[in-house]
Design a protein around this motif. Sequence first.
Motif, PDB file in Angstrom:
ATOM      1  N   ASP A 284       0.944  -1.199  -0.021  1.00  0.00           N
ATOM      2  CA  ASP A 284       0.027  -0.082  -0.095  1.00  0.00           C
ATOM      3  C   ASP A 284       0.782   1.139   0.117  1.00  0.00           C
ATOM      4  O   ASP A 284       0.619   2.216  -0.604  1.00  0.00           O
ATOM      5  CB  ASP A 284      -1.088   0.309   1.431  1.00  0.00           C
ATOM      6  CG  ASP A 284      -2.129  -0.917   0.969  1.00  0.00           C
ATOM      7  OD1 ASP A 284      -2.263  -1.237   0.112  1.00  0.00           O
ATOM      8  OD2 ASP A 284      -2.692  -1.196   2.210  1.00  0.00           O
ATOM      9  N   TYR A 285       1.969   1.263   0.706  1.00  0.00           N
ATOM     10  CA  TYR A 285       2.867   2.115   0.828  1.00  0.00           C
ATOM     11  C   TYR A 285       3.302   2.616  -0.425  1.00  0.00           C
ATOM     12  O   TYR A 285       3.453   3.911  -1.042  1.00  0.00           O
ATOM     13  CB  TYR A 285       4.014   2.161   1.712  1.00  0.00           C
ATOM     14  CG  TYR A 285       5.050   3.128   1.723  1.00  0.00           C
ATOM     15  CD1 TYR A 285       4.947   4.210   2.793  1.00  0.00           C
ATOM     16  CD2 TYR A 285       6.079   3.316   0.834  1.00  0.00           C
ATOM     17  CE1 TYR A 285       5.725   5.440   2.386  1.00  0.00           C
ATOM     18  CE2 TYR A 285       7.003   4.366   0.822  1.00  0.00           C
ATOM     19  CZ  TYR A 285       6.750   5.445   1.628  1.00  0.00           C
ATOM     20  OH  TYR A 285       7.527   6.490   1.534  1.00  0.00           O
ATOM     21  N   VAL A 286       3.914   1.591  -1.445  1.00  0.00           N
ATOM     22  CA  VAL A 286       4.247   1.771  -2.573  1.00  0.00           C
ATOM     23  C   VAL A 286       3.160   2.394  -3.441  1.00  0.00           C
ATOM     24  O   VAL A 286       3.422   3.279  -4.583  1.00  0.00           O
ATOM     25  CB  VAL A 286       4.873   0.445  -3.150  1.00  0.00           C
ATOM     26  CG1 VAL A 286       5.390   0.548  -4.736  1.00  0.00           C
ATOM     27  CG2 VAL A 286       5.813  -0.189  -2.265  1.00  0.00           C
ATOM     28  N   GLU A 287       1.966   1.893  -3.477  1.00  0.00           N
ATOM     29  CA  GLU A 287       0.900   2.245  -4.259  1.00  0.00           C
ATOM     30  C   GLU A 287       0.719   3.828  -3.971  1.00  0.00           C
ATOM     31  O   GLU A 287       0.319   4.426  -4.945  1.00  0.00           O
ATOM     32  CB  GLU A 287      -0.355   1.394  -3.987  1.00  0.00           C
ATOM     33  CG  GLU A 287      -0.448  -0.091  -4.899  1.00  0.00           C
ATOM     34  CD  GLU A 287      -1.482  -0.851  -4.421  1.00  0.00           C
ATOM     35  OE1 GLU A 287      -1.679  -1.654  -5.321  1.00  0.00           O
ATOM     36  OE2 GLU A 287      -2.326  -0.564  -3.568  1.00  0.00           O
TER      37      GLU A 287
ATOM     38  N   LEU B 176      13.028   7.120   2.743  1.00  0.00           N
ATOM     39  CA  LEU B 176      13.517   6.955   4.321  1.00  0.00           C
ATOM     40  C   LEU B 176      14.369   8.187   4.643  1.00  0.00           C
ATOM     41  O   LEU B 176      14.175   8.521   5.851  1.00  0.00           O
ATOM     42  CB  LEU B 176      14.394   5.471   4.342  1.00  0.00           C
ATOM     43  CG  LEU B 176      13.562   4.218   4.197  1.00  0.00           C
ATOM     44  CD1 LEU B 176      14.163   2.912   3.874  1.00  0.00           C
ATOM     45  CD2 LEU B 176      12.901   3.805   5.511  1.00  0.00           C
ATOM     46  N   ASP B 177      15.393   8.335   3.747  1.00  0.00           N
ATOM     47  CA  ASP B 177      16.272   9.660   4.136  1.00  0.00           C
ATOM     48  C   ASP B 177      15.460  10.690   4.504  1.00  0.00           C
ATOM     49  O   ASP B 177      15.855  11.717   5.303  1.00  0.00           O
ATOM     50  CB  ASP B 177      17.228   9.640   3.068  1.00  0.00           C
ATOM     51  CG  ASP B 177      18.401   8.624   3.036  1.00  0.00           C
ATOM     52  OD1 ASP B 177      18.216   7.816   3.987  1.00  0.00           O
ATOM     53  OD2 ASP B 177      18.875   8.443   2.009  1.00  0.00           O
ATOM     54  N   SER B 178      14.326  11.005   3.613  1.00  0.00           N
ATOM     55  CA  SER B 178      13.598  12.530   3.708  1.00  0.00           C
ATOM     56  C   SER B 178      12.851  12.528   5.019  1.00  0.00           C
ATOM     57  O   SER B 178      12.249  13.556   5.231  1.00  0.00           O
ATOM     58  CB  SER B 178      13.218  12.776   2.440  1.00  0.00           C
ATOM     59  OG  SER B 178      11.793  11.738   2.373  1.00  0.00           O
ATOM     60  N   GLY B 179      12.411  11.238   5.475  1.00  0.00           N
ATOM     61  CA  GLY B 179      11.514  11.148   6.671  1.00  0.00           C
ATOM     62  C   GLY B 179      10.033  10.864   6.108  1.00  0.00           C
ATOM     63  O   GLY B 179       9.287  10.762   7.042  1.00  0.00           O
ATOM     64  N   LYS B 180      10.055  10.980   4.699  1.00  0.00           N
ATOM     65  CA  LYS B 180       8.752  10.571   4.161  1.00  0.00           C
ATOM     66  C   LYS B 180       8.036   9.202   4.811  1.00  0.00           C
ATOM     67  O   LYS B 180       6.780   9.174   5.213  1.00  0.00           O
ATOM     68  CB  LYS B 180       8.637  10.606   2.751  1.00  0.00           C
ATOM     69  CG  LYS B 180       7.736  10.447   1.999  1.00  0.00           C
ATOM     70  CD  LYS B 180       7.741  10.580   0.229  1.00  0.00           C
ATOM     71  CE  LYS B 180       6.379  10.721  -0.330  1.00  0.00           C
ATOM     72  NZ  LYS B 180       6.760  10.568  -1.662  1.00  0.00           N
ATOM     73  N   VAL B 181       8.736   8.242   5.072  1.00  0.00           N
ATOM     74  CA  VAL B 181       8.350   6.845   5.592  1.00  0.00           C
ATOM     75  C   VAL B 181       7.848   7.156   6.954  1.00  0.00           C
ATOM     76  O   VAL B 181       6.761   6.710   7.193  1.00  0.00           O
ATOM     77  CB  VAL B 181       9.261   5.855   5.268  1.00  0.00           C
ATOM     78  CG1 VAL B 181       8.939   4.660   6.136  1.00  0.00           C
ATOM     79  CG2 VAL B 181       9.941   5.880   4.145  1.00  0.00           C
ATOM     80  N   ALA B 182       8.729   7.710   7.753  1.00  0.00           N
ATOM     81  CA  ALA B 182       8.276   7.929   9.179  1.00  0.00           C
ATOM     82  C   ALA B 182       7.028   8.684   9.258  1.00  0.00           C
ATOM     83  O   ALA B 182       6.371   8.312  10.084  1.00  0.00           O
ATOM     84  CB  ALA B 182       9.484   8.646   9.911  1.00  0.00           C
ATOM     85  N   GLU B 183       7.085   9.852   8.488  1.00  0.00           N
ATOM     86  CA  GLU B 183       5.559  10.438   8.397  1.00  0.00           C
ATOM     87  C   GLU B 183       4.440   9.723   7.959  1.00  0.00           C
ATOM     88  O   GLU B 183       3.359   9.866   8.647  1.00  0.00           O
ATOM     89  CB  GLU B 183       5.987  11.702   7.319  1.00  0.00           C
ATOM     90  CG  GLU B 183       4.557  12.644   7.192  1.00  0.00           C
ATOM     91  CD  GLU B 183       4.367  13.377   8.429  1.00  0.00           C
ATOM     92  OE1 GLU B 183       3.053  14.012   8.383  1.00  0.00           O
ATOM     93  OE2 GLU B 183       5.040  13.407   9.567  1.00  0.00           O
ATOM     94  N   TYR B 184       4.504   8.896   7.118  1.00  0.00           N
ATOM     95  CA  TYR B 184       3.502   8.059   6.591  1.00  0.00           C
ATOM     96  C   TYR B 184       2.939   7.126   7.432  1.00  0.00           C
ATOM     97  O   TYR B 184       1.808   6.818   7.788  1.00  0.00           O
ATOM     98  CB  TYR B 184       4.103   7.418   5.151  1.00  0.00           C
ATOM     99  CG  TYR B 184       2.991   6.324   4.693  1.00  0.00           C
ATOM    100  CD1 TYR B 184       1.943   6.585   3.697  1.00  0.00           C
ATOM    101  CD2 TYR B 184       2.970   5.061   5.253  1.00  0.00           C
ATOM    102  CE1 TYR B 184       1.410   5.869   3.108  1.00  0.00           C
ATOM    103  CE2 TYR B 184       2.024   4.220   4.655  1.00  0.00           C
ATOM    104  CZ  TYR B 184       0.960   4.556   3.300  1.00  0.00           C
ATOM    105  OH  TYR B 184       0.177   3.735   2.964  1.00  0.00           O
TER     106      TYR B 184
ATOM    107  N   ALA C  52       3.626   7.348  10.900  1.00  0.00           N
ATOM    108  CA  ALA C  52       2.931   8.063  11.836  1.00  0.00           C
ATOM    109  C   ALA C  52       1.446   8.445  11.571  1.00  0.00           C
ATOM    110  O   ALA C  52       0.477   8.210  12.454  1.00  0.00           O
ATOM    111  CB  ALA C  52       3.619   9.541  12.201  1.00  0.00           C
ATOM    112  N   GLN C  53       1.287   9.022  10.321  1.00  0.00           N
ATOM    113  CA  GLN C  53       0.006   9.299   9.921  1.00  0.00           C
ATOM    114  C   GLN C  53      -1.150   8.003  10.051  1.00  0.00           C
ATOM    115  O   GLN C  53      -2.143   8.157  10.307  1.00  0.00           O
ATOM    116  CB  GLN C  53      -0.015   9.730   8.451  1.00  0.00           C
ATOM    117  CG  GLN C  53       0.442  11.327   8.127  1.00  0.00           C
ATOM    118  CD  GLN C  53      -0.657  12.307   8.939  1.00  0.00           C
ATOM    119  OE1 GLN C  53      -1.779  11.979   9.283  1.00  0.00           O
ATOM    120  NE2 GLN C  53       0.074  13.349   9.553  1.00  0.00           N
TER     121      GLN C  53
END
Length: 172
Positions: A30-33, A70-78, A80-81
């Motif tokens: 789902d993350y990839v999509e 991962l480096d930009s924090g986009k994954v962490a933000e996703y 958390a949301q």
Amino acid sequence: MGMDVYGKKPKSDVGEYFRRNVWGWHPLWDYVENNHPEIAELVEYAHSNDGSGLGSRDSSKLAKLLVADLDSGKVAEYVAQRNLMLSELPFEVCNLCEGTGIRTDAIAVESGMPTKELAEDIAIIVGRTQGYCNGCNGIGKKEPFQTWYSLYEVDVEQFARFLAQSGGFEIC
Ligand SMILES: [Zn+2]
């Protein structure tokens, strides 16, 4: 029950094999999509065991995109949301006791659930001391099924490492 993802031409051990059970695979894909639809759409049946996958070039492209996320924090933000959204879902009525907290069907009666003493913490919450249900601990409600699916940053990290070394992959 799960997804076995095999590297087509692995460049190292890491690229040979990646696995998640269904509760982990679906939210990962789902993350990839959600974030890289242009690549996700190249995989016809990503949510089943039909041998769909990506070629070498697209696998390493996706690996690089995930590492950048991962480096930009986009994954962490996703993540958390996603966790916040899950925590705000309403509880579901327990189907074993129809929301009463006391299971009374034949199996339950046989094992003494209607008169079973409740644990102290549960008794305080529900305001009675006996009458149990093994589906909801006597509360009558339970966590929505969506909370069974989980996604952590480390899942994306491990998947990216696999993709980079896989030489393409198949989901079986
Ligand atoms: Zn119940």
